[in-house]
Design a protein around this motif. Structure first.
Motif, PDB file in Angstrom:
ATOM      1  N   TYR A 226      -6.263   8.374   1.195  1.00  0.00           N
ATOM      2  CA  TYR A 226      -5.361   8.489   2.343  1.00  0.00           C
ATOM      3  C   TYR A 226      -4.015   7.893   1.938  1.00  0.00           C
ATOM      4  O   TYR A 226      -3.944   6.802   1.355  1.00  0.00           O
ATOM      5  CB  TYR A 226      -5.913   7.740   3.558  1.00  0.00           C
ATOM      6  CG  TYR A 226      -5.018   7.865   4.780  1.00  0.00           C
ATOM      7  CD1 TYR A 226      -5.034   9.027   5.544  1.00  0.00           C
ATOM      8  CD2 TYR A 226      -4.142   6.846   5.137  1.00  0.00           C
ATOM      9  CE1 TYR A 226      -4.205   9.163   6.644  1.00  0.00           C
ATOM     10  CE2 TYR A 226      -3.305   6.973   6.241  1.00  0.00           C
ATOM     11  CZ  TYR A 226      -3.343   8.141   6.990  1.00  0.00           C
ATOM     12  OH  TYR A 226      -2.516   8.281   8.071  1.00  0.00           O
ATOM     13  N   GLY A 227      -2.939   8.610   2.220  1.00  0.00           N
ATOM     14  CA  GLY A 227      -1.617   8.108   1.893  1.00  0.00           C
ATOM     15  C   GLY A 227      -1.420   7.849   0.416  1.00  0.00           C
ATOM     16  O   GLY A 227      -0.667   6.952   0.030  1.00  0.00           O
ATOM     17  N   GLY A 228      -2.107   8.635  -0.436  1.00  0.00           N
ATOM     18  CA  GLY A 228      -1.976   8.475  -1.877  1.00  0.00           C
ATOM     19  C   GLY A 228      -2.783   7.328  -2.451  1.00  0.00           C
ATOM     20  O   GLY A 228      -2.675   7.029  -3.639  1.00  0.00           O
ATOM     21  N   ARG A 281       4.322  -0.943   3.446  1.00  0.00           N
ATOM     22  CA  ARG A 281       4.166  -2.251   2.811  1.00  0.00           C
ATOM     23  C   ARG A 281       2.703  -2.693   2.828  1.00  0.00           C
ATOM     24  O   ARG A 281       2.257  -3.413   1.937  1.00  0.00           O
ATOM     25  CB  ARG A 281       5.021  -3.282   3.533  1.00  0.00           C
ATOM     26  CG  ARG A 281       6.523  -3.060   3.376  1.00  0.00           C
ATOM     27  CD  ARG A 281       7.297  -4.033   4.248  1.00  0.00           C
ATOM     28  NE  ARG A 281       6.979  -5.415   3.925  1.00  0.00           N
ATOM     29  CZ  ARG A 281       7.308  -6.453   4.697  1.00  0.00           C
ATOM     30  NH1 ARG A 281       7.934  -6.235   5.857  1.00  0.00           N
ATOM     31  NH2 ARG A 281       7.001  -7.684   4.338  1.00  0.00           N
ATOM     32  N   GLY A 282       1.972  -2.285   3.844  1.00  0.00           N
ATOM     33  CA  GLY A 282       0.573  -2.683   3.965  1.00  0.00           C
ATOM     34  C   GLY A 282      -0.348  -1.489   3.835  1.00  0.00           C
ATOM     35  O   GLY A 282      -0.201  -0.661   2.934  1.00  0.00           O
ATOM     36  N   CYS A 283      -1.301  -1.382   4.746  1.00  0.00           N
ATOM     37  CA  CYS A 283      -2.276  -0.290   4.722  1.00  0.00           C
ATOM     38  C   CYS A 283      -1.654   0.983   5.287  1.00  0.00           C
ATOM     39  O   CYS A 283      -1.087   0.968   6.381  1.00  0.00           O
ATOM     40  CB  CYS A 283      -3.495  -0.680   5.552  1.00  0.00           C
ATOM     41  SG  CYS A 283      -4.729   0.648   5.686  1.00  0.00           S
ATOM     42  N   ALA A 295      -1.257  -8.037  10.445  1.00  0.00           N
ATOM     43  CA  ALA A 295      -1.229  -8.190   8.990  1.00  0.00           C
ATOM     44  C   ALA A 295      -1.429  -6.868   8.265  1.00  0.00           C
ATOM     45  O   ALA A 295      -0.969  -6.708   7.129  1.00  0.00           O
ATOM     46  CB  ALA A 295      -2.295  -9.190   8.554  1.00  0.00           C
ATOM     47  N   CYS A 296      -2.088  -5.901   8.905  1.00  0.00           N
ATOM     48  CA  CYS A 296      -2.353  -4.605   8.252  1.00  0.00           C
ATOM     49  C   CYS A 296      -1.054  -3.873   7.916  1.00  0.00           C
ATOM     50  O   CYS A 296      -1.015  -3.087   6.968  1.00  0.00           O
ATOM     51  CB  CYS A 296      -3.220  -3.729   9.138  1.00  0.00           C
ATOM     52  SG  CYS A 296      -4.874  -4.377   9.435  1.00  0.00           S
ATOM     53  N   VAL A 312     -13.924  -0.943  -1.590  1.00  0.00           N
ATOM     54  CA  VAL A 312     -13.232  -0.685  -0.323  1.00  0.00           C
ATOM     55  C   VAL A 312     -11.901  -1.426  -0.361  1.00  0.00           C
ATOM     56  O   VAL A 312     -11.823  -2.562  -0.849  1.00  0.00           O
ATOM     57  CB  VAL A 312     -14.064  -1.165   0.886  1.00  0.00           C
ATOM     58  CG1 VAL A 312     -13.299  -0.938   2.179  1.00  0.00           C
ATOM     59  CG2 VAL A 312     -15.395  -0.449   0.947  1.00  0.00           C
ATOM     60  N   ARG A 313     -10.843  -0.793   0.155  1.00  0.00           N
ATOM     61  CA  ARG A 313      -9.533  -1.446   0.258  1.00  0.00           C
ATOM     62  C   ARG A 313      -9.197  -1.589   1.739  1.00  0.00           C
ATOM     63  O   ARG A 313      -8.741  -0.636   2.378  1.00  0.00           O
ATOM     64  CB  ARG A 313      -8.480  -0.640  -0.482  1.00  0.00           C
ATOM     65  CG  ARG A 313      -8.785  -0.427  -1.961  1.00  0.00           C
ATOM     66  CD  ARG A 313      -7.580   0.082  -2.708  1.00  0.00           C
ATOM     67  NE  ARG A 313      -6.549  -0.952  -2.807  1.00  0.00           N
ATOM     68  CZ  ARG A 313      -5.333  -0.734  -3.315  1.00  0.00           C
ATOM     69  NH1 ARG A 313      -4.985   0.476  -3.727  1.00  0.00           N
ATOM     70  NH2 ARG A 313      -4.450  -1.718  -3.388  1.00  0.00           N
ATOM     71  N   CYS A 314      -9.450  -2.770   2.268  1.00  0.00           N
ATOM     72  CA  CYS A 314      -9.236  -2.990   3.699  1.00  0.00           C
ATOM     73  C   CYS A 314      -9.204  -4.484   3.981  1.00  0.00           C
ATOM     74  O   CYS A 314     -10.021  -5.245   3.451  1.00  0.00           O
ATOM     75  CB  CYS A 314     -10.368  -2.332   4.501  1.00  0.00           C
ATOM     76  SG  CYS A 314     -10.175  -2.472   6.297  1.00  0.00           S
TER      77      CYS A 314
END
Length: 324
Positions: A226-228, A281-283, A295-296, A312-314
């Motif tokens: 998602y989003g590259g 800048r974030g997710c 913060a996300c 997982v990236r979260c």
């Protein structure tokens, strides 16, 4: 290892300067292995596949490593890539009408890799091209071989392109939505054929698809983009059965359900997909995600290693893969 992609990033030129459309993608593929890449349109799936073929748009820049049989594809010149394309690496493009040359008969196009890479005569290559059209379940392969692309149906063109991609028995097949124009029955047969060929010849397959059911059935591992950015990865059966990333869960919940009432609306993912090259800048899923916190939007995504070779990236998933 047949293919190793490490920290792949792709920048495209724009009037406002270079924009990054793929961020730090990493994965491996061994002979006979299969990897599915899923996500919404604009998530970077096709760009990742095109980078492996050296077919990115003019002006694109690639960083990271793309090692195929020990050779970094990102460092090869065009002449060297031409020796690999259609021979060691085959690709089924998403739209056969634009991928096939309208000025040449289909049989000639299927035969061309055999002439260029195997040194076959035109007669022998044509005969082999007809056999390949039989293998992809075309009813009248002689007619298809003699026809021009415009005279064929979308499904016939798609199967002809699959035949061309398989003509030299590649070690890696990149399939970008390879069965989009096919009905469900033919789709299953073609994908089963690709799986059989992979098992017989130790061919690895990178399958780009929107269809999670196809990936679940035909791929051993999966990347969810998602989003590259790769949001979640791991064994396909485990990821699609017990997704840990909110985006993966949203994709699964948006699928049509067996036994759904007539007229029941599909569950859609809230909001609009992040534009390609947005570089948040974030997710990139922040805002659309029901678990979004402040913060996300600003904190770089951590990569969380889970048991069973899953990642997982979260910010909202703990070290055990549980939501926080």
């Amino acid at each position: 290892m047949l293919l190793t992609v490490a920290d792949l990033a792709i920048d495209l030129p724009t009037p406002g300067g270079p924009r990054r459309v793929v961020h730090d993608v990493s994965f491996t593929l061994d002979g006979g292995d299969s990897l599915g890449v899923v996500g919404e349109s604009g998530s970077g799936k096709t760009m990742t596949a095109l980078a492996l073929m050296g077919l990115l748009p003019e002006g694109a820049t690639v960083s990271g490593a793309l090692r195929f049989e020990g050779v970094d594809l990102a460092r090869l010149g065009e002449a060297q890539m031409q020796k690999l394309r259609g021979d060691r690496i085959g690709m089924v493009f998403q739209e056969p009408m634009t991928a096939l040359n309208p000025l040449h008969r289909v049989g000639r196009q299927v035969a061309e890799p055999l002439i260029l890479h195997r040194g076959m005569s035109k007669r022998a290559a044509w005969a082999e091209a007809v056999k390949l059209l039989v293998r992809v379940r075309l009813r009248d392969p002689e007619r298809v071989a003699r026809a021009y692309p415009f005279a064929l149906s979308g499904g016939e063109r798609q199967r002809a392109m699959i035949a061309m991609a398989l003509s030299c028995s590649p070690k890696l097949l990149i399939a970008d939505e390879p069965t989009t124009a096919l009905d469900v029955t033919v789709q299953a047969r073609i994908l089963d054929l690709l799986a059989t060929l992979g098992a017989q010849s130790d061919m690895a397959m990178l399958l780009v698809s929107h269809d999670l059911a196809v990936v679940a059935r035909h791929c051993r591992r999966v990347l969810v983009m998602y989003g590259g950015t790769v949001m979640e990865s791991g064994p396909a059966e485990a990821v699609l059965r017990d997704a840990r990333h909110p985006y993966t869960r949203a994709l699964l919940e948006a699928r049509p359900r067996a036994g759904a009432a007539r007229g029941e609306r599909l569950r859609a993912i809230a909001g609009a997909a992040v534009p390609a090259g947005a570089e948040p800048r974030g997710c990139p899923f922040a805002g659309r995600c029901p678990m979004t916190m402040d913060a996300c939007h600003a904190t770089p995504l951590p990569t969380i290693e889970l048991a069973g070779d899953r990642r997982v990236r979260c910010l909202r998933v703990d070290a055990e893969g549980r939501p926080t």
